[in-house]
Design an enzyme around this catalytic site. Structure first.
Site, PDB file in Angstrom:
ATOM      1  N   ASP A  92       0.839  -1.207   0.000  1.00 31.61           N
ATOM      2  CA  ASP A  92       0.000   0.000   0.000  1.00 31.61           C
ATOM      3  C   ASP A  92       0.874   1.258   0.000  1.00 31.61           C
ATOM      4  O   ASP A  92       0.370   2.377  -0.033  1.00 31.61           O
ATOM      5  CB  ASP A  92      -1.017  -0.002   1.148  1.00 31.61           C
ATOM      6  CG  ASP A  92      -0.372  -0.100   2.520  1.00 31.61           C
ATOM      7  OD1 ASP A  92       0.872  -0.175   2.602  1.00 31.61           O
ATOM      8  OD2 ASP A  92      -1.113  -0.106   3.527  1.00 31.61           O
ATOM      9  N   SER A  93       2.201   1.059  -0.037  1.00 35.01           N
ATOM     10  CA  SER A  93       3.115   2.175  -0.310  1.00 35.01           C
ATOM     11  C   SER A  93       2.773   2.817  -1.652  1.00 35.01           C
ATOM     12  O   SER A  93       3.226   3.930  -1.938  1.00 35.01           O
ATOM     13  CB  SER A  93       4.572   1.687  -0.315  1.00 35.01           C
ATOM     14  OG  SER A  93       4.725   0.571  -1.168  1.00 35.01           O
ATOM     15  N   ASP A 143      -1.053  -6.170   0.136  1.00 33.70           N
ATOM     16  CA  ASP A 143      -1.378  -5.540   1.423  1.00 33.70           C
ATOM     17  C   ASP A 143      -2.884  -5.390   1.593  1.00 33.70           C
ATOM     18  O   ASP A 143      -3.578  -4.934   0.664  1.00 33.70           O
ATOM     19  CB  ASP A 143      -0.777  -4.120   1.477  1.00 33.70           C
ATOM     20  CG  ASP A 143       0.597  -4.103   2.123  1.00 33.70           C
ATOM     21  OD1 ASP A 143       0.957  -5.077   2.807  1.00 33.70           O
ATOM     22  OD2 ASP A 143       1.315  -3.104   1.922  1.00 33.70           O
ATOM     23  N   LYS A 157      -1.058  -9.387   3.360  1.00 34.22           N
ATOM     24  CA  LYS A 157      -0.222  -8.880   4.452  1.00 34.22           C
ATOM     25  C   LYS A 157      -1.048  -7.909   5.289  1.00 34.22           C
ATOM     26  O   LYS A 157      -1.823  -7.120   4.750  1.00 34.22           O
ATOM     27  CB  LYS A 157       1.025  -8.183   3.897  1.00 34.22           C
ATOM     28  CG  LYS A 157       1.929  -7.595   4.982  1.00 34.22           C
ATOM     29  CD  LYS A 157       3.312  -7.274   4.467  1.00 34.22           C
ATOM     30  CE  LYS A 157       3.474  -5.976   3.763  1.00 34.22           C
ATOM     31  NZ  LYS A 157       3.080  -4.764   4.505  1.00 34.22           N
ATOM     32  N   GLU A 203      -0.854  -5.364   9.052  1.00 33.85           N
ATOM     33  CA  GLU A 203       0.012  -4.740  10.057  1.00 33.85           C
ATOM     34  C   GLU A 203      -0.564  -4.926  11.452  1.00 33.85           C
ATOM     35  O   GLU A 203      -1.777  -4.814  11.644  1.00 33.85           O
ATOM     36  CB  GLU A 203       0.144  -3.232   9.762  1.00 33.85           C
ATOM     37  CG  GLU A 203       0.815  -2.947   8.435  1.00 33.85           C
ATOM     38  CD  GLU A 203       0.984  -1.448   8.164  1.00 33.85           C
ATOM     39  OE1 GLU A 203       0.760  -0.623   9.073  1.00 33.85           O
ATOM     40  OE2 GLU A 203       1.353  -1.116   7.020  1.00 33.85           O
ATOM     41  N   GLU A 246       9.872  -4.115   9.845  1.00 34.30           N
ATOM     42  CA  GLU A 246      10.248  -2.831   9.225  1.00 34.30           C
ATOM     43  C   GLU A 246      10.912  -1.914  10.246  1.00 34.30           C
ATOM     44  O   GLU A 246      10.358  -1.655  11.330  1.00 34.30           O
ATOM     45  CB  GLU A 246       8.994  -2.157   8.630  1.00 34.30           C
ATOM     46  CG  GLU A 246       9.311  -0.801   7.996  1.00 34.30           C
ATOM     47  CD  GLU A 246       8.234  -0.265   7.082  1.00 34.30           C
ATOM     48  OE1 GLU A 246       7.219  -0.959   6.862  1.00 34.30           O
ATOM     49  OE2 GLU A 246       8.411   0.857   6.579  1.00 34.30           O
TER      50      GLU A 246
HETATM   51  O1  KIV Z   1       3.614  -1.117   1.531  1.00 39.59           O
HETATM   52  C1  KIV Z   1       4.781  -1.505   1.434  1.00 39.59           C
HETATM   53  O2  KIV Z   1       5.498  -1.223   0.493  1.00 39.59           O
HETATM   54  C2  KIV Z   1       5.308  -2.331   2.532  1.00 39.59           C
HETATM   55  C3  KIV Z   1       6.781  -2.532   2.581  1.00 39.59           C
HETATM   56  C4  KIV Z   1       7.403  -1.312   3.128  1.00 39.59           C
HETATM   57  C5  KIV Z   1       7.155  -3.740   3.348  1.00 39.59           C
HETATM   58  O3  KIV Z   1       4.571  -2.771   3.357  1.00 39.59           O
END
Ligand code: KIV
Length: 265
Positions: free
Chosen positions: A45-46, A84, A113, A115, A182
């Site tokens: 989600d970056s 994510d 994924k 968090e 991270e």
């Molecule tokens: O969203 C993302 O790119 C991430 C990485 C920083 C691991 O979660």
């Protein structure tokens, strides 16, 4: 070569062979990643920050994640595709189930994924019991940045370090298949990687994790603003995107990236 699976990554961990992961957001870059030997393409989600120009990952929607996951999946023949779950798409186990199902069915994700530590145990267990592969994410949690007040190294004092180790063990126990760490001190990342039998992927966590991940745009030097100190511009070293990806994969496998200057004590 066949597609990378959880079993492939577990075997690499058992053999002590390091593997490379990178974020990807579209089919063209995903194909280049795939051809360079990147084992895991993470639809992070970056993308909210590097593609959309937002100042955090919070605004990213589930529909956007599904769209980008579908593009990445089209570009990857070998790499495992992890997507994510975006902010607040997994606030309850039931919501997590629905969101994960959409990422897998509509986007083609092989794993999702999420968090968070102990608060996510029930959700991880529910997903795992229903056949959803899960990657947990501890340390710096970008989706919580408005609560925590910034992008800082986590787990520096001994109480926070012990809590993170306990969270990591709880995630594994609940059925997580992978863990991302991270921005944490490398000694802590090493302890957690040794304590867990599931593979651990680090970003800003030193060289002792089983795998490494970077944000693609950071390692190509095309992120606007300041590049994180734990990243490196492989494109300026090599002169082409394909060569930059190959150099990254080779250095991760050899254990030469990340170096001391990309790690925290
Ligand atoms: O969203 C993302 O790119 C991430 C990485 C920083 C691991 O979660």
């Amino acid at each position: 070569m066949s597609r990378v699976t959880i079993a492939t990554l577990r075997k690499l961990k058992q053999a002590g062979e390091k593997f490379a992961a990178l974020t990807a957001y579209d089919a063209s870059f995903a194909r280049l990643l795939d051809e360079s030997g990147v084992a895991v393409a993470l639809v992070g989600d970056s993308l909210g920050m590097v593609l959309q120009g937002e100042d955090s990952t919070v605004p990213v929607t589930l529909d956007e994640m599904i769209y980008h996951t579908r593009l990445v999946r089209r570009g990857c023949e070998q790499a495992m595709v992890i997507a994510d779950l975006p902010f607040m798409s997994y606030a309850t186990p039931e919501q997590a189930m629905n969101s994960a199902a959409r990422l897998m069915k509509e986007g083609g994700a092989q794993m999702v994924k999420l968090e968070g530590g102990s608060v996510m145990v029930e959700t991880v267990r529910a997903l795992a019991q229903r056949g959803v592969p899960v990657c947990a994410h501890l340390g710096l949690l970008p989706q919580s940045v408005h609560k925590t007040g910034g992008y800082r190294v986590q787990g520096r004092d001994s109480e926070a370090a012990e809590a993170m180790l306990a969270d990591a063990l709880a995630m594994e126990q609940a059925g997580a298949d992978l863990l991302v760490l991270e921005c944490i001190p490398r000694q802590l990342a090493r302890r957690i990687s040794e304590a867990l039998s599931i593979p651990v992927i680090g970003i800003g966590a030193g060289s002792d994790t089983d795998g490494q991940v970077l944000v693609l745009y950071d390692m190509l030097g095309i992120t606007s603003g300041k590049r994180p100190s734990f990243s490196h511009d492989f494109l300026s070293d090599t002169g082409s995107v394909a060569a930059a990806l190959v150099a990254y994969v080779q250095q991760v496998r050899a254990g030469s990236f990340p170096a001391d200057e990309h790690s925290f004590d």
